[in-house]
Scaffold this active site. Structure first.
Site, PDB file in Angstrom:
ATOM      1  CD  GLU A 195      -2.649   0.923   2.723  1.00  0.00           C
ATOM      2  OE1 GLU A 195      -3.538   1.757   2.954  1.00  0.00           O
ATOM      3  OE2 GLU A 195      -2.402  -0.041   3.483  1.00  0.00           O
ATOM      4  CE1 TYR A 221     -23.093 -55.003  -6.700  1.00  0.00           C
ATOM      5  CE2 TYR A 221     -24.160 -57.104  -7.108  1.00  0.00           C
ATOM      6  CZ  TYR A 221     -24.230 -55.733  -6.910  1.00  0.00           C
ATOM      7  OH  TYR A 221     -25.454 -55.099  -6.948  1.00  0.00           O
ATOM      8  CE  LYS A 246      -7.016   1.043   3.629  1.00  0.00           C
ATOM      9  NZ  LYS A 246      -5.821   1.407   4.427  1.00  0.00           N
ATOM     10  CB  CYS A 264      -4.475  -2.251   4.105  1.00  0.00           C
ATOM     11  SG  CYS A 264      -3.754  -2.595   5.741  1.00  0.00           S
TER      12      CYS A 264
END
Length: 635
Positions: free
Chosen positions: A44, A476, A113, A167
């Site tokens: 940032e 089976y 932001k 952020c």
């Protein structure tokens, strides 16, 4: 196969020294390119540094940051990589904390932001405005016009759909990435400046991993580093790359050099998870979030050397502590499931056939734990061993010794005479050791067990595991059938660890020693006569192939819906030191053919608990026609 290599970068910076900062950003971009990254995410406000304080109100800082964006856009002109950078932006007399998305000389979009923290140590509202109301706007910069601006942008090259948040956006009740993922984004990037406090690291790590899982997306996280101002706070340069809840790559924090971490993301895996998850699809209808898709294209998606970790045993945790915890959890799930069934039926007896092999041993251990938990005497567990033509002394002795050591009611019934009579009844030559010869023994054993369960008023507990069901490696209406099956969703590679866990943690020494010898015995149905030395001649993995390969194939075929090309590719990466390519191709082909042709056995399964991510129950996870063709899947 839709892999893409992505990166998270933290450059060395100086607070408010834009020229210094962008030189290190360039170095990180070059390093990312050298590592074949197609996306790189910076922290940032990485252009200016996050901790500029009231300097953000200085026009000169803002103007120079825009010039830095132009310089970096020009720098990226011949570079096929999507770059996410943080810098301020003035729009309509408001200052925004933004992510600038660059690719090949252009700013593809700018994202503000959404949520501005203004509590405890953060006071961003002193300078910045929330951007969550901005959706359909565009920005003119002096070097480029009509740049899409808003928090709802998704950048798409067709298969890779990339979205961004900044952020605090991740820390709020409903992060913007939740809506962006519903809008199609499968890669989420976070430009962050998260300071360090005691225990905040673990919380932040869990946030990233859990958000990637919730969104069924990749999550690339880059936070500001140690060269931010330490007037009041310390930043660590935390870098993470997570995929659907798994942390693929994470750095060691507090580095003092430029740093780039990278990892390969499996986009097909993410898209497959979304395709199967009905709740994800339903959410896209409820939360009709309007997104703007910005088209762009990579020249190629070459990821360089395939260094993504591929676990050979995806059902088995690699760490010893985690594996122990997983085994304990599974053992408890099995026991709780059986306890419910016993309580519901009102029966206080159980019947089980014991061969001295791993599967029946695990099922017996589950019964023991269940009866102890319900305070039912162990003598109410009827353990039956039924030696036949191929029973060896080792398995026989282990079966007898284990049942006695666990204080069950033990009975031996030799099936040889009954089988010989049956061969005579159906006119089958005794010397013809074909599939009929084998199945007669399996069905004779099941008939005995079923009838004893009726006679004694007990529940016949099945022993077959998930791997056998996937391959149809069961008879089976023979060992395929029971009144309740406790191992039905446990793969063979995990059975061994479960038995070992019980031997080490829940048994006295006498029983533990027997369990360890059972673990050391080759897997075999013991249906063919033993050799002249009395040893096993019929080893299952010689016939159907290695179970570790089949469990690997099963995981990627069912869990991810992967193509056979991709399964083979991943298997050759995971098992490069164990099997050659031809061997893997051979057994993958065998797996597919058996998986398709043996579905009819899975369609008639008895009840049993799901304990892991994969179950082949026809009432639950896997509903497949028994007569489906495999031709589309095999070469």
């Amino acid at each position: 196969m839709n892999f893409i290599r992505v990166g998270a970068a933290c450059p060395v910076t100086k607070v408010a020294d834009i020229h210094y900062n962008i030189e290190n950003i360039k170095k990180c971009i070059e390093e990312s390119l050298a590592k074949h990254c197609k996306i790189v995410v910076f922290p940032e406000l990485s252009i200016t540094s996050y901790t500029c304080g009231d300097l953000f109100t200085q026009n000169h800082l803002i103007e120079q940051s825009i010039k830095a964006i132009e310089e970096l856009a020009q720098f990226s002109k011949d570079k096929d990589i999507l770059i996410a950078l943080g810098a301020p932006l003035v729009h309509k007399y408001s200052l925004y904390n933004c992510a600038y998305i660059l690719h090949k000389g252009r700013v593809l979009g700018i994202l503000p932001k959404n949520f501005i923290p203004n509590y405890t140590e953060f006071y961003e509202k002193r300078w910045f405005t929330e951007g969550n109301a901005l959706s359909e706007e565009s920005i003119d910069l002096y070097f480029q016009k009509e740049i899409p601006f808003g928090s709802n942008l998704i950048f798409s090259d067709g298969i890779n759909k990339i979205a961004f948040e900044i952020c605090e956006d991740l820390w709020v009740t409903i992060p913007p990435s939740s809506f962006l993922s519903l809008g199609g984004a499968n890669i989420i990037c976070n430009l962050s400046a998260s300071n360090e406090l005691v225990s905040k690291y673990e919380y932040r790590r869990n946030l990233v991993a859990s958000q990637s899982a919730r969104c069924m997306a990749a999550y690339i996280y880059s936070s500001s580093g140690v060269f931010e101002s330490t007037t009041d706070l310390v930043f660590s340069g935390h870098l993470m790359i997570s995929e659907n809840g798994s942390m693929l790559k994470e750095n060691h924090r507090f580095q003092r050099e430029n740093e780039v971490i990278c990892s390969i993301i499996d986009i097909d895996k993410l898209n497959s998870e979304r395709l199967k998850n009905v709740s994800f699809r339903d959410s896209t209808k409820i939360y009709n979030y309007n997104v703007r898709e910005i088209k762009f294209s990579f020249d190629d998606l070459n990821y360089g050397e395939f260094d993504r970790y591929v676990d050979k045993h995806p059902f088995v945790p690699s760490g010893e502590k985690q594996r122990e915890e997983r085994c304990k959890e599974i053992f408890n799930i099995q026991s709780a499931a059986l306890a419910k069934r016993i309580s519901h039926t009102g029966l206080n007896k159980a019947v089980i056939g014991i061969s001295g092999g791993l599967d029946s041993t695990l099922a017996l251990l589950v019964i023991i734990k269940t009866f102890d938990m319900l305070k039912i005497p162990r003598k109410n567990i009827l353990t039956i061993t039924m030696p036949g033509f191929g029973t060896t002394d080792r398995t026989y002795n282990n079966a007898v010794s284990l049942c006695k050591a666990l204080d069950t009611t033990f009975k031996e019934i030799n099936i040889v005479d009954a089988c010989l009579q049956h061969f005579k009844d159906i006119n089958h030559p005794i010397e013809n050791h074909d599939i009929t010869y084998e199945n007669v023994q399996a069905r004779e054993r099941t008939q005995i067990l079923m009838d004893i369960a009726n006679k004694e008023g007990g529940l016949l507990i099945g022993t077959g595991d998930l791997s056998e069901l996937a391959l149809g490696w069961c008879t089976y209406n023979g060992d395929h059938m029971s009144m309740y099956s406790v191992n039905c969703s446990i793969p063979k590679t995990l059975v061994r660890y479960l038995v070992n866990y019980v031997a080490e943690h829940e048994m006295e020494k006498e029983a533990s020693d027997i369990l360890l010898d059972i673990l050391d015995t080759p897997v075999s149905p013991e249906l063919l006569p033993k050799d002249k030395n009395g040893d096993i001649v019929q080893k299952t993995e010689d016939i159907v192939g290695p179970y570790e390969l089949h469990d690997f194939f099963l995981y990627y075929f069912i869990r991810q819906g992967a193509t056979l090309e991709k399964i083979a590719f991943l298997a050759k990466v995971a098992f490069k030191n164990e099997y050659d390519d031809a061997t893997i191709d051979k057994w993958l082909d065998k797996f597919v053919k058996r998986f398709f042709t043996q579905q009819f056995k899975r369609s008639a399964l008895p009840d049993g608990p799901k304990v892991g991510t994969i179950s082949l129950s026809p009432r639950g996870d896997w509903r497949m026609p028994s007569d489906a063709s495999y031709n589309l899947w095999v070469k």
